[in-house]
Design a protein around this motif. Structure first.
Motif, mmCIF file in Angstrom:
data_model
loop_
_atom_site.group_PDB
_atom_site.id
_atom_site.type_symbol
_atom_site.label_atom_id
_atom_site.label_comp_id
_atom_site.label_asym_id
_atom_site.label_seq_id
_atom_site.Cartn_x
_atom_site.Cartn_y
_atom_site.Cartn_z
ATOM 1 N N PRO A 170 0.835 -1.208 0.000
ATOM 2 C CA PRO A 170 0.000 0.000 0.000
ATOM 3 C C PRO A 170 0.869 1.256 0.000
ATOM 4 C CG PRO A 170 -0.851 -1.612 1.568
ATOM 5 C CD PRO A 170 0.463 -2.146 1.077
ATOM 6 N N LEU A 171 0.574 2.170 -0.909
ATOM 7 C CA LEU A 171 1.380 3.372 -1.096
ATOM 8 C C LEU A 171 0.514 4.608 -0.859
ATOM 9 C CD1 LEU A 171 3.951 4.876 -2.014
ATOM 10 C CD2 LEU A 171 3.206 4.552 -4.384
ATOM 11 N N VAL A 172 0.891 5.385 0.172
ATOM 12 C CA VAL A 172 0.215 6.643 0.490
ATOM 13 C C VAL A 172 1.136 7.779 0.054
ATOM 14 C CG1 VAL A 172 -0.730 8.102 2.320
ATOM 15 C CG2 VAL A 172 -0.996 5.609 2.441
ATOM 16 N N TRP A 173 0.579 8.741 -0.683
ATOM 17 C CA TRP A 173 1.390 9.855 -1.179
ATOM 18 C C TRP A 173 0.810 11.161 -0.636
ATOM 19 C CZ3 TRP A 173 5.136 8.914 -5.338
ATOM 20 C CH2 TRP A 173 5.884 10.058 -5.673
ATOM 21 N N ASP A 174 1.602 11.839 0.208
ATOM 22 C CA ASP A 174 1.209 13.144 0.746
ATOM 23 C C ASP A 174 1.925 14.204 -0.085
ATOM 24 O OD1 ASP A 174 -0.005 14.968 2.394
ATOM 25 O OD2 ASP A 174 1.421 14.751 4.042
ATOM 26 N N PRO A 175 1.220 14.881 -1.007
ATOM 27 C CA PRO A 175 1.899 15.712 -2.009
ATOM 28 C C PRO A 175 2.225 17.112 -1.492
ATOM 29 C CG PRO A 175 -0.448 15.716 -2.414
ATOM 30 C CD PRO A 175 -0.227 14.812 -1.225
ATOM 31 N N HIS A 176 3.017 17.821 -2.284
ATOM 32 C CA HIS A 176 3.400 19.195 -1.969
ATOM 33 C C HIS A 176 3.341 20.003 -3.264
ATOM 34 C CE1 HIS A 176 5.961 22.645 -0.866
ATOM 35 N NE2 HIS A 176 5.670 22.334 0.384
ATOM 36 N N PRO A 177 2.944 21.290 -3.194
ATOM 37 C CA PRO A 177 2.848 22.086 -4.434
ATOM 38 C C PRO A 177 4.137 22.137 -5.238
ATOM 39 C CG PRO A 177 1.766 23.228 -2.614
ATOM 40 C CD PRO A 177 2.440 22.023 -2.018
ATOM 41 N N ARG A 178 5.307 22.068 -4.565
ATOM 42 C CA ARG A 178 6.582 22.127 -5.292
ATOM 43 C C ARG A 178 7.205 20.744 -5.463
ATOM 44 N NH1 ARG A 178 7.110 26.326 -1.606
ATOM 45 N NH2 ARG A 178 8.583 25.103 -0.361
ATOM 46 N N GLY A 179 6.454 19.702 -5.144
ATOM 47 C CA GLY A 179 6.997 18.359 -5.199
ATOM 48 C C GLY A 179 6.670 17.632 -6.488
ATOM 49 N N ALA A 180 7.029 16.347 -6.498
ATOM 50 C CA ALA A 180 6.779 15.506 -7.661
ATOM 51 C C ALA A 180 5.308 15.098 -7.705
ATOM 52 C CB ALA A 180 7.668 14.260 -7.589
ATOM 53 N N ALA A 181 4.803 14.829 -8.892
ATOM 54 C CA ALA A 181 3.443 14.319 -9.022
ATOM 55 C C ALA A 181 3.399 12.882 -8.500
ATOM 56 C CB ALA A 181 3.004 14.356 -10.482
ATOM 57 N N PRO A 182 2.328 12.503 -7.817
ATOM 58 C CA PRO A 182 2.230 11.116 -7.335
ATOM 59 C C PRO A 182 2.319 10.121 -8.490
ATOM 60 C CG PRO A 182 0.550 12.490 -6.310
ATOM 61 C CD PRO A 182 1.180 13.327 -7.387
ATOM 62 N N VAL A 183 2.959 8.980 -8.236
ATOM 63 C CA VAL A 183 3.051 7.957 -9.271
ATOM 64 C C VAL A 183 1.673 7.330 -9.475
ATOM 65 C CG1 VAL A 183 5.457 7.454 -8.753
ATOM 66 C CG2 VAL A 183 3.655 6.147 -7.606
ATOM 67 N N PRO A 184 1.378 6.823 -10.662
ATOM 68 C CA PRO A 184 0.090 6.137 -10.871
ATOM 69 C C PRO A 184 -0.023 4.899 -9.981
ATOM 70 C CG PRO A 184 1.156 6.670 -12.962
ATOM 71 C CD PRO A 184 2.163 6.934 -11.893
ATOM 72 N N GLY A 185 -1.248 4.606 -9.559
ATOM 73 C CA GLY A 185 -1.507 3.399 -8.794
ATOM 74 C C GLY A 185 -1.404 3.550 -7.295
ATOM 75 N N CYS A 186 -1.273 4.787 -6.786
ATOM 76 C CA CYS A 186 -1.206 4.977 -5.332
ATOM 77 C C CYS A 186 -2.473 4.433 -4.672
ATOM 78 C CB CYS A 186 -1.069 6.457 -4.986
ATOM 79 S SG CYS A 186 0.547 7.166 -5.326
ATOM 80 N N SER A 187 -2.301 3.818 -3.510
ATOM 81 C CA SER A 187 -3.461 3.355 -2.741
ATOM 82 C C SER A 187 -4.270 4.535 -2.224
ATOM 83 C CB SER A 187 -3.006 2.497 -1.563
ATOM 84 O OG SER A 187 -2.215 1.417 -1.997
ATOM 85 N N LEU A 188 -3.565 5.613 -1.844
ATOM 86 C CA LEU A 188 -4.238 6.782 -1.284
ATOM 87 C C LEU A 188 -3.349 8.001 -1.493
ATOM 88 C CD1 LEU A 188 -6.675 7.821 0.449
ATOM 89 C CD2 LEU A 188 -5.237 7.443 2.463
ATOM 90 N N ALA A 269 -2.672 2.193 9.071
ATOM 91 C CA ALA A 269 -3.920 1.424 8.969
ATOM 92 C C ALA A 269 -3.940 0.548 7.721
ATOM 93 C CB ALA A 269 -5.119 2.384 8.971
ATOM 94 N N LEU A 270 -3.495 1.074 6.605
ATOM 95 C CA LEU A 270 -3.446 0.280 5.373
ATOM 96 C C LEU A 270 -2.476 -0.883 5.515
ATOM 97 C CD1 LEU A 270 -3.453 3.117 2.681
ATOM 98 C CD2 LEU A 270 -5.304 1.508 3.145
ATOM 99 N N ALA A 271 -1.369 -0.655 6.214
ATOM 100 C CA ALA A 271 -0.395 -1.729 6.424
ATOM 101 C C ALA A 271 -0.991 -2.866 7.240
ATOM 102 C CB ALA A 271 0.845 -1.178 7.131
ATOM 103 N N HIS A 272 -1.935 -2.533 8.098
ATOM 104 C CA HIS A 272 -2.589 -3.559 8.917
ATOM 105 C C HIS A 272 -3.787 -4.195 8.215
ATOM 106 C CE1 HIS A 272 -0.263 -3.275 12.573
ATOM 107 N NE2 HIS A 272 -0.366 -1.965 12.566
ATOM 108 N N GLY A 273 -3.990 -3.872 6.942
ATOM 109 C CA GLY A 273 -5.045 -4.525 6.171
ATOM 110 C C GLY A 273 -6.333 -3.755 6.051
ATOM 111 N N ALA A 274 -6.398 -2.530 6.546
ATOM 112 C CA ALA A 274 -7.625 -1.745 6.446
ATOM 113 C C ALA A 274 -7.881 -1.338 5.000
ATOM 114 C CB ALA A 274 -7.528 -0.505 7.327
ATOM 115 N N GLY A 275 -9.156 -1.155 4.680
ATOM 116 C CA GLY A 275 -9.517 -0.586 3.389
ATOM 117 C C GLY A 275 -9.366 0.921 3.431
ATOM 118 N N ALA A 276 -9.577 1.573 2.287
ATOM 119 C CA ALA A 276 -9.369 3.016 2.202
ATOM 120 C C ALA A 276 -10.287 3.780 3.150
ATOM 121 C CB ALA A 276 -9.583 3.487 0.769
#
Length: 457
Positions: A170-188, A269-276
């Motif tokens: 599970p991949l969580v991406w917390d973005p930033h205005p000056r950061g990279a665009a999230p990669v496709p397929g992020c869990s959240l 939570a996602l690491a422990h198997g929770a849904g979104a």
């Protein structure tokens, strides 16, 4: 954690709160004069997210860029022993954000440092090569139970974006205005309202529509647009967006670090198997409690807390042969019994250091309903007592490690202990001190006060 550690991948900062009192104006400018009383450093950005997850009991690996300057060493010291750190080189100085605060309000923030993550070069120069480091990072990501990208726009996520695109956990991406665009397929993906508008090709006025559009635009499995005290809007593929409100909304004074707290809780939570939906509900509740407890301003890493105020009386006493007394406890809802104990303790030596359990430590020891009084206020009240020379916060369940650093001549405890019953007694003896048990005033206890207040209500 199940199935591997939480890997936090991103930009770490040094955050410093300068706390003081502003009771007059500068005579030569319309600006407040702040009388500084304390300075509280802590990790920020990815470092804060990693520290908070580790304090929740998660096994954490932090991949982040650190400089070799004083601020970078200070930052690394606060993370040492809490997370496994995989340091990347940082070109430039450590990014430091200093907030000057008075009366619980931030008056100004001073930003310094221009550091940006860079690749590893060969010793002595030559072509850039980071094959070994990339192999290590790839192995860590492959073994992760979940991955949190905490992007603050300083290059870590951008530098290894290709490896992040191969993550299967599970991949969580917390973005930033000056950061990279999230990669496709992020869990959240977890932008706030402003970041959601910048990520969207056509910003939407309604956060529900913004979240829905970002799911498709970012090719993510789910997007949670955080709304501060209103909670978060969650959008998933082929489902209508839903608003998830905090279960116990409370007053909001300081939200610094709330986004990091939200993203870290969702990733765990996602690491422990929770849904979104379950993960976002957990993150909304956790970040709400975090803000109610003082947000990032209440975070006191053990390494920083132990060095904030205690060294002054210790440094004054040791060369003069003075007798250092120390005691410890929660000191929640300070009452007459506490004051009596502290006065008796101070009379046993030349200076008294009070070791105070952090909020997180109290919650582990006494349950989610405690403390009643947040850590900054408990420290402030204790510091105002004339019998107290210094206050130190510790985050462990016992002050044993802090005792070994302070090496008090006398360790005081109140109540019916025998000395051998104390979990920290051995640490006192190893430090060359003695344990003194003092009587307490009968009937005075925080538990009794809380019970009486509930009965009266």
């Amino acid at each position: 954690m199940t199935g591997g550690p939480l890997v936090v991948f991103g930009d770490s900062l040094l955050d410093v709160d300068v706390e003081g009192a502003a009771e007059r104006l500068c005579p030569d400018a319309p600006a407040p004069v702040v009388d500084v009383r304390a300075e509280h450093p802590r990790p920020g950005g990815a470092g804060l997210a990693a520290l908070l997850a580790a304090r929740d009991g998660a096994e954490v690996v932090l991949v982040s860029a650190l400089a070799g300057d004083e601020q970078g060493r200070r930052l690394a010291g606060m993370l040492a022993g809490r997370v496994e750190l995989i340091p990347l080189p940082l070109g430039g100085g450590t990014v430091c954000k200093t907030r000057v605060r008075a009366g619980g309000q931030t008056l100004v923030r001073l930003d310094s440092g221009d550091g940006r993550a860079r690749r590893v070069g060969r010793p002595g120069g030559g072509p850039v090569r980071d094959d070994l480091l990339r192999e290590r990072i790839a192995a860590v990501l492959a073994a992760a139970g979940a991955v949190l990208v905490s992007d603050y726009g300083h290059g870590v996520a951008e530098l290894y974006r290709d490896l992040l695109g191969e993550v299967r956990a599970p991949l969580v991406w917390d973005p930033h205005p000056r950061g990279a665009a999230p990669v496709p397929g992020c869990s959240l993906v977890t932008p706030n309202e402003a970041e959601a508008g910048l990520l969207a090709a056509a910003p939407a006025a309604d956060p529900r529509e913004a979240a829905r559009g970002l799911v498709g635009g970012l090719r993510a499995e789910a997007v949670a647009v955080t709304l501060g005290e209103r909670g978060a809007v969650l959008a998933r593929r082929d489902r209508d967006p839903i608003l998830i409100a905090p279960p116990d909304p409370g007053p909001v004074r300081d939200t610094c670090g709330a986004g990091d707290r939200f993203a870290a809780a969702a990733a765990v939570a996602l690491a422990h198997g929770a849904g979104a939906e379950e993960a976002v509900r957990e993150a909304v509740a956790v970040s709400g409690r975090f803000v109610a407890a003082g947000a990032a301003s209440a975070v006191r890493p053990a390494a920083a807390a132990a060095g904030e105020r205690a060294p002054d009386p210790v440094a004054r006493l040791r060369p003069a042969g003075g007798r250092l007394v120390a005691t410890g406890g929660c000191f929640d809802l300070l009452h007459a019994g506490h004051v009596s104990l502290l006065r008796q303790a101070r009379a046993l030596g030349d200076a008294l250091v009070v070791c105070v359990n952090s909020d997180a430590s109290i919650r582990r020891l006494k349950g989610p309903g405690r403390p009643v009084v947040a850590e900054p206020d408990r420290v402030e009240v204790l510091s105002a007592l004339g019998c107290v020379d210094a206050v130190v916060v510790f985050d462990e369940d016992t002050p044993a490690a802090l005792i070994e650093r302070l090496r008090p001549d006398v360790w005081v405890k109140g109540g019916d202990y025998t000395g051998r019953d104390l979990p920290e007694a051995e640490a006192v003896r190893r430090a060359g001190g003695e344990v003194v048990i003092l009587p307490t005033l009968p009937g005075r206890s925080t538990t009794n006060i809380i019970a009486a207040a509930r009965s009266a209500g």
